[in-house]
Write an enzyme that holds these catalytic residues in place. Structure first.
Site, PDB file in Angstrom:
ATOM      1  CB  ALA A   1       3.085  -7.165  -0.165  1.00 43.56           C
ATOM      2  CB  ILE A   2       1.369  -1.964   1.708  1.00 40.07           C
ATOM      3  CG1 ILE A   2       0.996  -1.457   0.298  1.00 40.07           C
ATOM      4  CG2 ILE A   2       1.874  -0.819   2.575  1.00 40.07           C
ATOM      5  CD1 ILE A   2      -0.156  -0.471   0.280  1.00 40.07           C
ATOM      6  CB  THR A   3       1.221  -4.265   5.994  1.00 37.72           C
ATOM      7  OG1 THR A   3      -0.163  -4.315   5.624  1.00 37.72           O
ATOM      8  CG2 THR A   3       1.615  -2.816   6.195  1.00 37.72           C
ATOM      9  CB  SER A   4      -0.375  -8.468   2.731  1.00 39.74           C
ATOM     10  OG  SER A   4      -0.019  -8.159   1.412  1.00 39.74           O
TER      11      SER A   4
ATOM     12  CB  SER B   1      -9.767   3.869  -1.114  1.00 43.19           C
ATOM     13  OG  SER B   1      -8.749   2.940  -1.391  1.00 43.19           O
TER      14      SER B   1
ATOM     15  N   GLY C   1      -8.069  -7.241   2.998  1.00 44.66           N
ATOM     16  CA  GLY C   1      -7.105  -8.298   2.735  1.00 44.66           C
ATOM     17  C   GLY C   1      -7.513  -9.623   3.347  1.00 44.66           C
TER      18      GLY C   1
ATOM     19  CG  ASP D   1     -11.283   0.798   6.306  1.00 45.91           C
ATOM     20  OD1 ASP D   1     -11.081  -0.383   6.011  1.00 45.91           O
ATOM     21  OD2 ASP D   1     -11.339   1.727   5.480  1.00 45.91           O
TER      22      ASP D   1
ATOM     23  CB  SER E   1      -0.657  -2.806  -4.971  1.00 45.30           C
ATOM     24  OG  SER E   1      -1.994  -2.499  -5.100  1.00 45.30           O
TER      25      SER E   1
ATOM     26  CE  LYS F   1     -10.204  -2.924   4.862  1.00 48.82           C
ATOM     27  NZ  LYS F   1      -9.437  -2.026   3.977  1.00 48.82           N
TER      28      LYS F   1
END
Lengths: 508, 508
Positions: B213-216, B281, B185, B273, B211, B305
């Site tokens: 956002a999950i945590t962003s 993934s 991200g 990771d 997708s 990352k």
């Protein structure tokens, strides 16, 4: 950077504590409303790790959120684990903030990627674990990493030291302090009270603290509690030991190796158990207890924690050498781990076995008697009360002539008064479906059966084994009796037995 | 063995479902009373794993228990995650039993102890993960084990295949199906809608699912949703693609690589990771989406990352070779990962950047424009719409002459109608405390700032960056503007900025 908008007041993140009566095993959990001002100001979302503060105490907890009327908008509802740790009163103010990041997790990640951990790193990890800052996910990562790349000797030593340092540490007046420990749960293996009685009767000091059951049908503390009070604070323990040379108390009043129980909780879920962690677990508790001469019972068998004599010897060797680094002398004894020891499984039923052995009853379970004498004998030799190779004989003599029974009664009186173990209201047999020979006893299922019957919460409940491996049995003859205080619990246990024919396997 | 006591009835373990409004992120949790008959008959204690069944559906959940009046004695209260998965109605009957043991965890343990996992083992693990049978502790153990002993090439392949097989798999009429993905991200890096517009304008098929956002502060689906409907079912997606060659839809209507999000949730907590997991993934989602030509954006930088060009090349090599095993052609592009891309961070603010680029506005963020053209150009070459080394030029031409903008508008219309992104009610600057040069922009804190302002739930909320690395700035000049819909949220964000001076670092 400067604040560019006036009039924005920062409200302290305080909420009113509420006790929810929520049982989560050891997990501290806090519930807050999604529209609570603290969730908004801290930017908290479900599963966030938060720091709860009140009256100078701090607890790390996992946040879940609720919508709607379950809570008031300014309430923080705590699970039982969180409530007990934080020590607040209903309605008292709690501050809730983001938990600071876990610096020691960097070390865990280093281990995941194959690096060895030094003493400072392990101290930091164990400190955070004992303080409740590690979630189960973090714990699982650490335990997996030290299983994938097992702890070497320096690391095992450092971990042991870190686990000792993070809790209380006891010291005793006597130069020689005895202790014993059984590695790996074997149902009914309740040798401790007998061993303590024999060893104390021979003049050695043996201040034993024991645990309550975590996932088994009985812990030593539960069983002993049916015979005498065990909830002694440190001062009371010292008085008993001063008077009688030994005690069998619940360790809950003192915080010995507090990280150990935290690790054990997750190890059980994952079913991983590596030598370094096991050694650190056992020895840290003994060192913290102030013991310096330790007898270790290592049951060996295909479904025990230690699977072969070879593995047992290797473990014994490492235990002894790590222990020596702390000035501990150890004696490791390999015993049979293939079936339960004694007949009773459950607090009162095990207590009956103990009393039978101590009182030299003709029908006392001989396997329990023998094992207790073996371990006590080793302790006597280790502690210098018997010459080499004569410990077993001395232990048996002390038991046979009633000195052990007299000492046990005295210890119980000193702990607050001897009691009679309760008897269950109901009893029912589980019978053999065919004739033949007993070829397998499933330890885990026997334990489950005892728990369904109500052990350990219902002290009189549990299972009494009527057969051992190799016995010949006739169809319809009883294999075990289930003891319970209510028809409901008896029914649950019997339903389970009916649905699990491999509880005890009979070969025609 | 036979039941020896008559009259004991076995009651089915059925309780009445109750929706608690309990938000636990993805964890299915069920609350029952300690004195509930099912807890007694099943021998359930807190934190037990249970199997909830209703109407043919099954959900694995963690049990917590409550004492007292929170629930009725025959109620099972479900967290939102459990409620959604089980699909019951209030008051409907649920059966609750012990969850059967996880057979595939034996494979996880084998990996912990250093063994390689074959295809059947990985299929079993991934199947259990996608079915929600793994608790976070189990997931942490698996992810830690595959970090400690990294997945090799055969294992990465097998894991990718298992993750594809466990969900839906789309197929498209076109022989060449384009896709793109950004690894890791980077706030504001919203190139997808621009890339899709350029690529579709050139006649290639690019059916993009993205997708939320999950945590962003924003996912591509959140940003696109401010411009057009994204909640398309598969039939609607096919119609849009049929008509316009491309779409930017939310992937929620199709279950592509469902185990992936489960793994990602725990990876984030642990901050681990590993390459094999990352490759599986990314590629599993592309393969499941039916793509066969994939452009991968790999931002490289000290806090990204991927930390170095060397690491980026190695990753690209493995990605390409695993992808080839599935008939996927890939092109990996290394890009700058040291600071956010574009100016807006938050759904509507990012949408404004997109519109500015597509409409060739003079003040459009050039870094976003350049990156989108770079990626689109690679896609055009990969898909055969541009000769080698001419993709970038073609992409820029298609953007400059308005074809991309026309195509984007057409896609929005086809998806249900183009919208105007909302504007926040309030806006306030965060200003420089001193004069100097911008030497560091903390991506993570910028993202947190945007979330405190309300992103992504409040679509208009977020942050607009006014500076880039290397810019000279005067004391008191604005660094970012914070956009929010309420004074409360604006205040929270500004308080955070005031307390985090390292958000943007200035060197005098």
């Amino acid at each position: 950077m400067t604040l560019a908008i006036p009039g924005v007041h920062e409200r302290p993140p305080t909420l009113r504590a509420r006790r929810l009566g929520l049982f989560t095993q050891h997990e501290p959990i806090v519930l807050m409303r999604t529209d609570c001002h603290v969730c908004r100001s801290e930017g908290l979302s479900p599963r966030a790790q938060v720091l709860l503060s009140s009256g100078g105490r701090q607890v790390y907890a996992t946040l879940y959120q609720v919508s709607g009327e379950l809570l008031a908008i300014d309430e923080a509802a705590l699970s039982e684990a969180a409530w007990t740790l934080l020590g607040v009163a209903e309605g008292e103010g709690i501050e809730v903030r983001h938990a600071p990041p876990l610096a020691s997790m960097a070390s865990v990640r280093r281990r995941i990627y194959g690096n060895r951990l030094d003493e400072p790193a392990l101290q930091a990890i164990v400190g955070d674990v004992a303080a409740g800052r590690y979630t189960d996910v973090h714990l699982a990562a650490f335990l997996t990493a030290t299983s994938a790349l097992p702890l070497d000797d320096p690391e095992t030593l450092a971990l042991t030291k870190a686990m000792v340092d993070v809790g209380d540490r006891l010291a005793w007046a006597s130069e020689t302090v005895l202790d014993k420990h059984c590695i790996g749960g074997l149902p009914g293996n309740r040798t401790t009270p007998i061993v303590v009685a024999i060893v104390a009767a021979c003049g050695l000091v043996i201040p034993k603290t024991s645990s309550r059951a975590i996932t088994s049908p009985a812990g030593t503390a539960d069983t002993m509690e049916t015979l005498a009070p065990v909830d002694l604070d440190l001062a009371a323990m010292r008085r008993v030991v001063e008077r009688e040379g030994g005690c069998v108390a619940w360790g809950g009043a003192v915080r010995l190796s507090p990280a150990d129980d935290v690790f054990i909780g997750v190890e059980r879920v994952l079913d991983v158990d590596t030598e370094g962690q096991l050694i650190a677990s056992v020895l840290s508790k003994k060192i913290a207890a102030g013991s310096n001469h330790v007898v270790l019972d290592i049951p060996v068998g295909p479904t025990a924690k230690v699977r072969s004599e070879e593995a047992g010897r290797r473990l014994a060797g490492r235990l002894t050498s790590v222990a020596a680094q702390f000035g501990l002398k150890t004696r490791c004894i390999q015993t049979d781990g293939t079936q339960p020891v004694g007949r009773g499984i459950g607090p009162a039923l095990e207590a009956c076995d103990l009393l039978a052995v101590l009182q030299n009853a003709p029908d006392a379970p001989q396997d329990l008697r023998r094992r207790a004498c073996l371990l006590a004998g080793a302790a006597l030799e280790l502690g210098g009360a018997a010459p080499e190779d004569q410990g077993l004989a001395l232990a048996e003599a002390v038991l046979a002539d009633g000195r052990a029974w007299a000492k046990f009664q005295a210890i119980c009186e000193a702990q607050g008064g001897m009691r009679t173990p309760p008897t269950a209201a109901l009893e029912a047999p589980v019978t053999a479906a065919r004739s033949g020979r007993i070829i397998h006893i499933n330890n885990r299922k026997i334990a489950t059966l005892a728990k369904l019957a109500g052990a350990p919460d219902v002290k009189a409940a549990g299972v009494r084994l009527l057969v051992r491996l190799g016995d010949e049995i006739a169809s319809g003859a009883p294999l075990v009796t289930v003891h319970a205080d209510s028809r409901g619990e008896l029914g649950y246990a019997l339903s389970y037995a009916a649905a699990n024919a491999d509880l005890i396997e009979i070969e025609a």
